[in-house]
Design an enzyme around this catalytic site. Structure first.
Site, PDB file in Angstrom:
ATOM      1  N   LYS A 121       0.829  -1.210   0.000  1.00  0.00           N
ATOM      2  CA  LYS A 121       0.000   0.000   0.000  1.00  0.00           C
ATOM      3  C   LYS A 121       0.863   1.259   0.000  1.00  0.00           C
ATOM      4  CE  LYS A 121      -2.011   1.716   3.664  1.00  0.00           C
ATOM      5  NZ  LYS A 121      -1.677   3.177   3.612  1.00  0.00           N
ATOM      6  N   ASP A 139      -6.575   0.738   1.963  1.00  0.00           N
ATOM      7  CA  ASP A 139      -6.323   0.535   3.385  1.00  0.00           C
ATOM      8  C   ASP A 139      -7.598   0.008   4.036  1.00  0.00           C
ATOM      9  OD1 ASP A 139      -8.011   2.714   3.519  1.00  0.00           O
ATOM     10  OD2 ASP A 139      -6.499   4.103   4.269  1.00  0.00           O
TER      11      ASP A 139
END
Length: 212
Positions: A121, A139
Site C-alpha cells: 500500500k 487501506d
C-alpha cells in the site's frame, strides 16, 4: 440498482463532494513523502504532520538521515507510534536509497516494496502521489467503505483492490483513493456511522447496515 449504476453513483457523488482532493500528508519531495507515508501506518495524517517538520529539519534527504542515530530518529517520531520499528526502517531505507538508487526514490513498485518498512500500500501511495502512476491503494478504511457499498465481498484488502481496479476507470484511481478516504472521515466512519444519513450508504448500502 445494479453494480454499474452503483459505481457511477459513487463516482459522481465523490467528484461533486471532493472535485480536487489534496494529498493529506505534508512533504517537500518524493523522499519526504515516502517517509511521511511510512510514518502514517497506524497513525493519523494530522499527527504525522506535527512530527515531520522536526524530523525534516534535521534530515530531509537520505544523505542527512543516515548521519542520524536510529535512537535519535526514534525519539523524534515517537508520537507516531511503532517508533522502534519505523526508525529502523527510515534509517535502513535511506541507506539503501544511497547505495542502490543514487539517493533517489525509485519509480518502480518492486524496488519500493523491497525497502524496509514499505509494504504494497505504501509503495502504491508513493507511485500515485509522487509520480502520477495510476494505482489503487486500499487501506482498512477504503476496504470498509467498498464493502459497505456492496462493491466487493470484503474478504481482504487484496481482493478489494482487484475489485476496485476492475470496477472503476483507471484515470480516476488516484483521485478516487483520496476521495473515498475523505468521504469515510466525513460521512462514513468506522464507529458512530448512521447509514440512513450517509449520502451513499443510504442509497447503495448493504441491507445488513440497516439491520445491525
Amino acid at each position: 440498482m445494479n453494480k454499474v449504476e452503483k459505481v457511477q453513483l459513487v463516482l459522481d457523488t465523490l467528484q461533486e463532494l471532493y472535485p480536487k482532493p489534496t494529498i493529506p500528508l505534508d512533504s517537500r519531495d518524493s523522499y519526504t513523502h515516502l517517509i511521511a507515508v511510512l510514518l502514517s501506518a497506524q497513525c493519523t495524517d494530522a499527527r504525522v504532520n506535527t512530527v515531520t517538520p522536526t524530523l525534516f529539519k534535521r534530515a530531509d534527504r537520505p544523505q542527512k538521515m543516515v548521519k542520524l542515530a536510529v535512537e535519535e530518529i526514534r525519539q523524534i517520531i515517537r508520537p507516531c507510534g511503532l517508533a522502534p520499528r519505523k526508525s529502523q526502517a527510515i534509517w535502513g531505507l535511506s541507506r539503501i536509497l544511497l547505495d542502490e538508487h543514487g539517493g533517489e526514490v525509485p519509480v518502480d513498485m518492486e524496488a519500493l516494496e523491497r525497502l524496509p518498512g514499505v509494504g504494497h500500500k505504501t509503495a502504491q501511495v508513493v507511485m500515485a502521489q509522487n509520480f502520477g502512476v495510476p494505482t489503487f491503494p486500499v487501506d482498512t478504511h477504503i476496504h470498509r467503505l467498498i464493502h459497505r457499498w456492496g462493491l466487493s465481498n470484503g474478504k481482504n484488502v487484496e481482493q478489494t483492490e482487484k475489485d476496485c481496479k476492475r470496477l472503476f476507470p483507471e484515470y480516476r484511481w488516484n483521485d478516487l483513493h483520496l476521495q473515498i478516504i475523505y468521504f469515510g472521515r466525513e460521512y462514513c466512519p468506522a464507529r458512530g456511522h448512521h447509514p440512513a444519513q450517509c449520502p451513499l450508504c443510504s442509497k447503495i448500502g448493504r441491507k445488513s447496515l440497516f439491520t445491525a
